[in-house]
Design an enzyme around this catalytic site. Sequence first.
Site, PDB file in Angstrom:
ATOM      1  N   LYS A  77       0.704  -1.294  -0.062  1.00  0.00           N
ATOM      2  CA  LYS A  77       0.033   0.038  -0.049  1.00  0.00           C
ATOM      3  C   LYS A  77       0.826   1.246   0.216  1.00  0.00           C
ATOM      4  O   LYS A  77       0.320   2.491  -0.421  1.00  0.00           O
ATOM      5  CB  LYS A  77      -1.105  -0.109   1.123  1.00  0.00           C
TER       6      LYS A  77
HETATM    7  C1  LIG Z   1      -3.902  -4.706  -0.119  1.00  0.00           C
HETATM    8  C2  LIG Z   1      -3.282  -5.713  -0.222  1.00  0.00           C
HETATM    9  C3  LIG Z   1      -3.464  -6.799  -1.274  1.00  0.00           C
HETATM   10  C4  LIG Z   1      -4.465  -6.812  -2.454  1.00  0.00           C
HETATM   11  O1  LIG Z   1      -4.228  -5.930  -3.087  1.00  0.00           O
HETATM   12  P1  LIG Z   1      -5.570  -5.327  -4.093  1.00  0.00           P
HETATM   13  O2  LIG Z   1      -4.718  -4.122  -5.090  1.00  0.00           O
HETATM   14  O3  LIG Z   1      -6.548  -4.900  -3.173  1.00  0.00           O
HETATM   15  O4  LIG Z   1      -5.809  -6.443  -5.018  1.00  0.00           O
HETATM   16  C5  LIG Z   1      -2.516  -7.929  -1.184  1.00  0.00           C
HETATM   17  N1  LIG Z   1      -1.575  -8.179   0.023  1.00  0.00           N
HETATM   18  C6  LIG Z   1      -1.240  -7.125   0.787  1.00  0.00           C
HETATM   19  C7  LIG Z   1      -0.251  -7.553   1.879  1.00  0.00           C
HETATM   20  C8  LIG Z   1      -2.276  -5.864   0.680  1.00  0.00           C
HETATM   21  O5  LIG Z   1      -1.852  -5.073   1.803  1.00  0.00           O
END
Ligand SMILES: *Cc1c(COP(=O)(O)O)cnc(C)c1O
Length: 497
Positions: free
Chosen positions: A114
């Site tokens: 993120k």
């Molecule tokens: C948010 C997240 C995901 C999923 O990503 P998306 O863009 O929502 O598909 C996968 N792994 C981690 C560690 C995340 O924080």
Amino acid sequence: MMLYESTRGKGDVIPSAEAIKKGIASDGGLYVPEGFVRLSMDEIKALVPMSYQERAKYILRGYLDDFTQEELADCVDKAYNTRKFSSADIAPVVLMNSSLNILELWHGPTCAFKDMALQILPHFLVKAMRKTGEKDEIVILVATSGDTGKAALEGFADVEGTRIIVFYPDGGVSEVQKRQMVTQEGGNVLVFGVEGNFDDTQTGVKQIFTDESLIKVMAEKGLKFSSANSINWGRLVPQIVYYFSAYADMVKQGRISFGEKINFVVPTGNFGNILAGYYAMRMGLPVNRMVCASNDNKVLTDFIHSGVYDRRRDFVRTISPSMDILISSNLERLLYELSGRDPERVSDWMARLRNEGYYDIGPSALRLLNEHFWGGWSSQEETLKTIECVYDEYGYVCDTHTAVGIDVYDKYVITTGDLTPTVMVSTASPFKFNASVCKALSMDDSDDEFELLKKLSEKTGLPIPEGLKGLEDKPVRHGRVCRRDEMKNVVMEALGL
Ligand SMILES: *Cc1c(COP(=O)(O)O)cnc(C)c1O
């Protein structure tokens, strides 16, 4: 100039700064660019010798062309640097074995992917507000089940012209996640626990967001709410960069020859990350397949196989919690493409999902979907087993989300026989989800997550990431827990209203 339109066809058509400021279109749709920026092969080749920051500036300017080059450069330099990231390469591609390359997206301050978007979004947002004549101070309100709250706090901390208030469900996040948030520094940040679960917290935040009387009082004081959620174009667009960057690094490292196609495997929840990869492909990046990896909440796997998106199933709490999602909001942007950019069909599918809990995209859209996407899933048992095998065989330590991806990639190769060079997108540091990783590696059980960080470090020889180190000794700056019905008052107090 590049303009943005709503996937549901009724919102205004607006420049990127407006789209970033608004987040969601007024008809409930998501903003998408009117067309894809196309990069020629020469342009893609020119990315190879560049740094991550230079690649970012190059890719972003095609979509954010209402920003000046200086503004974009300022955003990129403030977001992606070694004060914030533990790798000078920002998003390095490392070699796991002769056929698998890992794109590590977790070198940012909160140790999860993120950060790639939330480190830069606040800077886009502030510039977008100024550019569109907005004088108000921005108040970001977040309800978090763990990862997003901390990443948003880190992104917005001390960013001029913004304040951020985060609510988390007390008891609904891990000890490490809670500590990360309640120790957050910065003059413009506030964090509160809420008695209840994530749904209570999210409902509370949504109500505050749409509280007309509160919005009016805020306007008088020069304050305005905005959101940092994953459907904002300002979060999606920076994610396109690392797909190009990974390709450029594969060429640079001699792993592929220039022009050769590659696959990407993406652990998926809200469909933002993998969608950015699809956008990169539509922009001209040589991509063969996007492999969509899910955990037990395998709505997307079923969708890719059948063309039916069906949320009518039980929600499963898993060891890869950031992928525990039954409604993947960003999928709407892909549906827009699969429908031939037909907002009426997209609106119809979304209405069916809301009213009946499912929709069927039909054979021709399904054929298009299967041209580029393959879906698979990994059970929790398989995920733990994968962490163990990958460590035993290659000495690589992966987190639960990444392990879901690696397991699904194995299934992909067995099913299809496709040996195209592949980049596995790794979304979190193993230290972030250390309890499950330690369990997979058959280490001592301990309930103390802080103790486990040290043990995992000792066993693997990897350093504890800066953002997680010494957390238990940091002073708690945000100790307050409120009831759900107190949330609005808490916000008003926090804003001095
Ligand atoms: C948010 C997240 C995901 C999923 O990503 P998306 O863009 O929502 O598909 C996968 N792994 C981690 C560690 C995340 O924080």
